[in-house]
Write an enzyme that holds these catalytic residues in place. Structure first.
Site, PDB file in Angstrom:
ATOM      1  N   SER A 149     -28.983  -7.207  14.012  1.00 43.63           N
ATOM      2  CA  SER A 149     -29.832  -7.589  12.783  1.00 43.63           C
ATOM      3  C   SER A 149     -30.317  -9.011  12.989  1.00 43.63           C
ATOM      4  CB  SER A 149     -28.979  -7.284  11.484  1.00 43.63           C
ATOM      5  OG  SER A 149     -29.305  -7.970  10.363  1.00 43.63           O
TER       6      SER A 149
ATOM      7  N   TYR B  48     -20.114  -8.240   8.536  1.00 42.84           N
ATOM      8  CA  TYR B  48     -21.272  -7.384   8.892  1.00 42.84           C
ATOM      9  C   TYR B  48     -22.218  -8.312  10.061  1.00 42.84           C
ATOM     10  CZ  TYR B  48     -25.706  -4.719   9.092  1.00 42.84           C
ATOM     11  OH  TYR B  48     -26.746  -4.242   9.551  1.00 42.84           O
TER      12      TYR B  48
END
Length: 262
Positions: free
Chosen positions: A153, A166
């Site tokens: 990400s 995350y």
């Protein structure tokens, strides 16, 4: 549901396992792979809704002349991961391509996260990716087109509040990609990663329903002043799975509308 795979594509004769494929980016990748001749294992989270979505996607692929199979599995459970890969192999044949797309996500201040919340994110996102690749290793080692594609990400590059667990898991996937590429290269297995920016998927819509507010925030950070959708990134996954990238491994490709420049 399985039918004959179409021919004439860049992935003819290959078997791809795509996790998190019931919707969003995973579904777009599965659809693209099937259109290019691959037989696709559509792996999805257990549960009525993901199962229904996955079966609908499989029916679409089969109706178009492709070959696909929906398989539910909890990637936090090592036994379930082994069963997932075994089912894909039994139903479609030895696996050539693994796409580790599935991810758990949650938000909250870093100092308020529980150990259980931290561990769950890492069990699914990081450990789950390793488990899938490990379970598929006998097939990958024997394949002439073996590759693993991990999904990370843009948050690793930019940092973002309320997502420490995350982001840490996605940063771990970059290290996993580079280290595995070095080690698995001796077996002819290529390992790369795709660093995704803000992609407008069903998941994002659920988290941030105000599309106009998200548009303003995201496009202010991007070089391209439009939103990215799942179809915008599927081509990168096709490139990494195809022979067009046959001499490429250990790399992280940004697909983020020009959010981060390297």
């Amino acid at each position: 549901m399985i039918a004959g795979t179409r021919r004439g594509g860049r992935l003819d004769g290959r078997v791809a396992l795509v996790t998190g494929a019931s919707r969003g980016i995973g579904a777009a990748v599965a659809r693209t792979y099937a259109n290019e001749g691959a037989a696709v294992a559509v792996a999805h989270e257990p549960g009525p809704e993901p199962s229904e979505q996955a079966e609908k996607l499989v029916a679409e692929i089969v109706a178009a002349g492709g070959q696909a199979l929906a398989i539910g599995a909890d990637l936090a459970d090592p036994d379930a991961v082994d069963a997932l890969v075994a089912s894909a192999r039994s139903g479609l044949g030895p696996i050539d391509v693994v796409v580790n797309n599935a991810a758990a996500s949650a938000r909250g201040p870093w100092h308020e996260l529980t150990v259980e919340q931290w561990d769950h994110i890492h069990r699914v996102n990081l450990r789950g990716s390793w488990l899938v690749a490990r379970a598929a290793y006998p097939d990958l080692r024997a394949s002439e087109h073996a590759c693993v594609i991990n999904v990370t990400s843009i948050m690793v590059a930019t940092g973002q509040e309320n997502a420490v667990h995350y982001t840490a898991s996605k940063a771990g996937l970059i290290g996993f990609t580079r280290a595995m590429a070095r080690e698995a290269g001796t077996d002819g297995i290529r390992v790369n990663a795709v660093m995704l920016g803000a992609i407008r998927t069903e998941h994002e819509t659920e988290l941030f329903p105000d599309a106009d507010a998200v548009f303003a925030r995201v496009t202010a950070a991007q070089s391209l002043k439009r939103r990215g959708f799942a179809e915008d990134v599927a081509g990168t996954f096709l490139f990494l799975a195809s022979d067009d990238s046959s001499f490429m491994t250990g790399q992280v490709l940004n697909v983020d509308g020009g959010w981060a420049h390297w």
